[in-house]
Design a protein around this motif. Structure first.
Motif, short mmCIF file in Angstrom:
data_model
loop_
_atom_site.label_atom_id
_atom_site.label_comp_id
_atom_site.label_asym_id
_atom_site.label_seq_id
_atom_site.Cartn_x
_atom_site.Cartn_y
_atom_site.Cartn_z
N TYR A 1 0.81 -1.21 0.00
CA TYR A 1 0.00 0.00 0.00
C TYR A 1 0.85 1.27 0.00
O TYR A 1 0.35 2.34 -0.34
CB TYR A 1 -0.98 -0.01 1.17
CG TYR A 1 -2.26 -0.72 0.81
CD1 TYR A 1 -3.15 -0.14 -0.10
CD2 TYR A 1 -2.57 -1.96 1.32
CE1 TYR A 1 -4.32 -0.79 -0.46
CE2 TYR A 1 -3.73 -2.62 0.96
CZ TYR A 1 -4.61 -2.03 0.06
OH TYR A 1 -5.76 -2.69 -0.32
N GLU A 2 2.11 1.16 0.37
CA GLU A 2 3.01 2.30 0.23
C GLU A 2 3.09 2.73 -1.23
O GLU A 2 3.18 3.93 -1.54
CB GLU A 2 4.40 1.92 0.76
CG GLU A 2 5.47 2.96 0.54
CD GLU A 2 5.35 4.16 1.45
OE1 GLU A 2 6.04 5.16 1.21
OE2 GLU A 2 4.57 4.11 2.43
N GLY A 3 3.05 1.75 -2.14
CA GLY A 3 3.10 2.08 -3.56
C GLY A 3 1.75 2.15 -4.23
O GLY A 3 1.58 2.86 -5.23
N ALA A 4 0.76 1.43 -3.70
CA ALA A 4 -0.54 1.35 -4.37
C ALA A 4 -1.47 2.49 -4.01
O ALA A 4 -2.30 2.91 -4.82
CB ALA A 4 -1.21 0.02 -4.04
N ALA A 5 -1.39 3.00 -2.78
CA ALA A 5 -2.28 4.08 -2.34
C ALA A 5 -1.53 5.39 -2.34
O ALA A 5 -0.55 5.55 -1.61
CB ALA A 5 -2.82 3.77 -0.94
N PRO A 6 -1.95 6.37 -3.15
CA PRO A 6 -1.22 7.65 -3.20
C PRO A 6 -1.40 8.44 -1.92
O PRO A 6 -2.31 8.17 -1.10
CB PRO A 6 -1.86 8.35 -4.40
CG PRO A 6 -3.24 7.77 -4.49
CD PRO A 6 -3.11 6.35 -4.06
N ALA A 7 -0.56 9.43 -1.72
CA ALA A 7 -0.68 10.31 -0.56
C ALA A 7 -2.04 10.97 -0.55
O ALA A 7 -2.54 11.42 -1.59
CB ALA A 7 0.43 11.36 -0.59
N GLY A 8 -2.66 11.03 0.60
CA GLY A 8 -4.00 11.59 0.74
C GLY A 8 -5.11 10.59 0.60
O GLY A 8 -6.27 10.91 0.85
N ALA A 9 -4.80 9.34 0.20
CA ALA A 9 -5.83 8.32 0.01
C ALA A 9 -6.32 7.78 1.35
O ALA A 9 -5.67 7.93 2.39
CB ALA A 9 -5.28 7.18 -0.85
N LEU A 10 -7.48 7.15 1.30
CA LEU A 10 -8.08 6.52 2.48
C LEU A 10 -8.03 5.01 2.31
O LEU A 10 -8.36 4.49 1.24
CB LEU A 10 -9.54 6.97 2.64
CG LEU A 10 -10.37 6.22 3.69
CD1 LEU A 10 -9.89 6.57 5.10
CD2 LEU A 10 -11.86 6.54 3.53
N ILE A 11 -7.63 4.31 3.35
CA ILE A 11 -7.70 2.85 3.38
C ILE A 11 -8.66 2.49 4.50
O ILE A 11 -8.42 2.81 5.67
CB ILE A 11 -6.32 2.22 3.62
CG1 ILE A 11 -5.33 2.67 2.54
CG2 ILE A 11 -6.42 0.69 3.63
CD1 ILE A 11 -3.90 2.20 2.77
N VAL A 12 -9.75 1.86 4.13
CA VAL A 12 -10.79 1.51 5.09
C VAL A 12 -10.83 -0.01 5.20
O VAL A 12 -10.80 -0.72 4.19
CB VAL A 12 -12.16 2.09 4.65
CG1 VAL A 12 -12.55 1.65 3.27
CG2 VAL A 12 -13.24 1.76 5.66
N SER A 13 -10.87 -0.51 6.44
CA SER A 13 -10.74 -1.96 6.61
C SER A 13 -11.24 -2.37 7.99
O SER A 13 -11.56 -1.53 8.83
CB SER A 13 -9.28 -2.38 6.42
OG SER A 13 -9.14 -3.77 6.57
N ASP A 14 -11.26 -3.68 8.22
CA ASP A 14 -11.50 -4.18 9.57
C ASP A 14 -10.23 -4.02 10.39
O ASP A 14 -9.17 -3.65 9.87
CB ASP A 14 -11.96 -5.65 9.52
CG ASP A 14 -10.94 -6.57 8.89
OD1 ASP A 14 -10.26 -7.29 9.63
OD2 ASP A 14 -10.81 -6.56 7.65
N GLU A 15 -10.31 -4.34 11.65
CA GLU A 15 -9.23 -3.97 12.58
C GLU A 15 -7.92 -4.70 12.34
O GLU A 15 -6.85 -4.15 12.60
CB GLU A 15 -9.69 -4.20 14.03
CG GLU A 15 -10.68 -3.16 14.53
CD GLU A 15 -10.09 -1.75 14.56
OE1 GLU A 15 -8.87 -1.63 14.72
OE2 GLU A 15 -10.86 -0.79 14.44
N THR A 16 -7.96 -5.93 11.85
CA THR A 16 -6.70 -6.68 11.71
C THR A 16 -5.78 -6.07 10.66
O THR A 16 -4.60 -5.80 10.96
CB THR A 16 -6.99 -8.16 11.40
OG1 THR A 16 -7.84 -8.70 12.42
CG2 THR A 16 -5.71 -8.96 11.35
N PRO A 17 -6.23 -5.80 9.43
CA PRO A 17 -5.34 -5.11 8.50
C PRO A 17 -4.96 -3.70 8.97
O PRO A 17 -3.83 -3.25 8.74
CB PRO A 17 -6.15 -5.05 7.20
CG PRO A 17 -7.14 -6.15 7.32
CD PRO A 17 -7.47 -6.21 8.77
#
Length: 215
Positions: free
Chosen positions: A134-150
């Motif tokens: 995700y360092e390479g896949a999600a650009p700066a300013g992006a949101l990553i939404v997930s359950d608690e383990t990830p």
């Protein structure tokens, strides 16, 4: 169940004579039956106290029943490693494709659940690999939404210096997702425990997880 191989098997099978030990033995069996019948994906966590109680009773039983001597002492010490060695052999057979063991229908990205849960003392870098992706896949300013383990892996990586400028939100309380969908992007590593998000957005499948898009 392989975790019961060793002195703990003696603690499970032999009924103690003293009242205190018998109370622990009854608690062991109640916990074992409850954990086996509790149909959740992490039932192993409920099984761990049972193994601990069985190990205590097993060591006490074996010490009381085995005669003193070098041979019996060696057999007793060898039994301590029987469980871990059996688990390691099972993992080796699985890794070589000889055995096929059940796994989660939607496991965590980069994590081999059989490795992670069966032989946890072997090195595992799946969380670091997940964060590096995700360092390479999600650009700066992006949101990553997930359950608690990830999210635990992502937050740890950000504390270590990775994923700067990325936002993290749990699925059950995430708000203003649409702002990120229309802007720098919103990403969902897996759909587990995120049914509300799945219903609201279209999922664009990526190498790992999904990118959220308007319906």
């Amino acid at each position: 169940m392989f975790s019961l191989i060793g002195p703990q098997l003696a603690g499970l099978v032999w009924r103690p004579a003293s009242d205190n030990a018998r109370a622990l033995w009854c608690a062991l069996w109640l916990g074992l039956l409850a954990s086996v019948s509790f149909n959740v994906f992490d039932r192993f966590a409920y099984f761990v106290p049972c193994v601990g109680m069985a190990a205590i009773l097993g060591v006490l039983n074996l010490q009381a029943r085995l005669a003193a001597g070098r041979l019996t002492r060696g057999a007793f010490n060898g039994s301590l490693a029987a469980g871990p060695m059996l688990l390691l052999c099972m993992w080796g057979l699985y890794a070589q494709g000889v055995l096929h063991l059940p796994s989660h229908k939607e496991s965590l990205p980069y994590r081999d659940d059989i490795h992670y849960l069966m032989v946890p003392w072997l090195p595992d870098r799946s969380a670091a690999a997940f964060a590096q992706h995700y360092e390479g896949a999600a650009p700066a300013g992006a949101l990553i939404v997930s359950d608690e383990t990830p999210l635990g892996a992502l937050r740890s990586a950000q504390a270590a210096g990775l994923l700067q400028g990325r936002q993290f939100e749990p699925c059950d309380s995430a708000s203003d997702i649409g702002m990120f969908v229309r802007g720098p992007g919103a990403y969902l590593p897996r759909t587990s425990y995120c049914e509300r998000i799945v219903e609201r957005y279209r999922l664009n499948k990526l190498m790992v997880g999904y990118q959220l898009e308007p319906r």
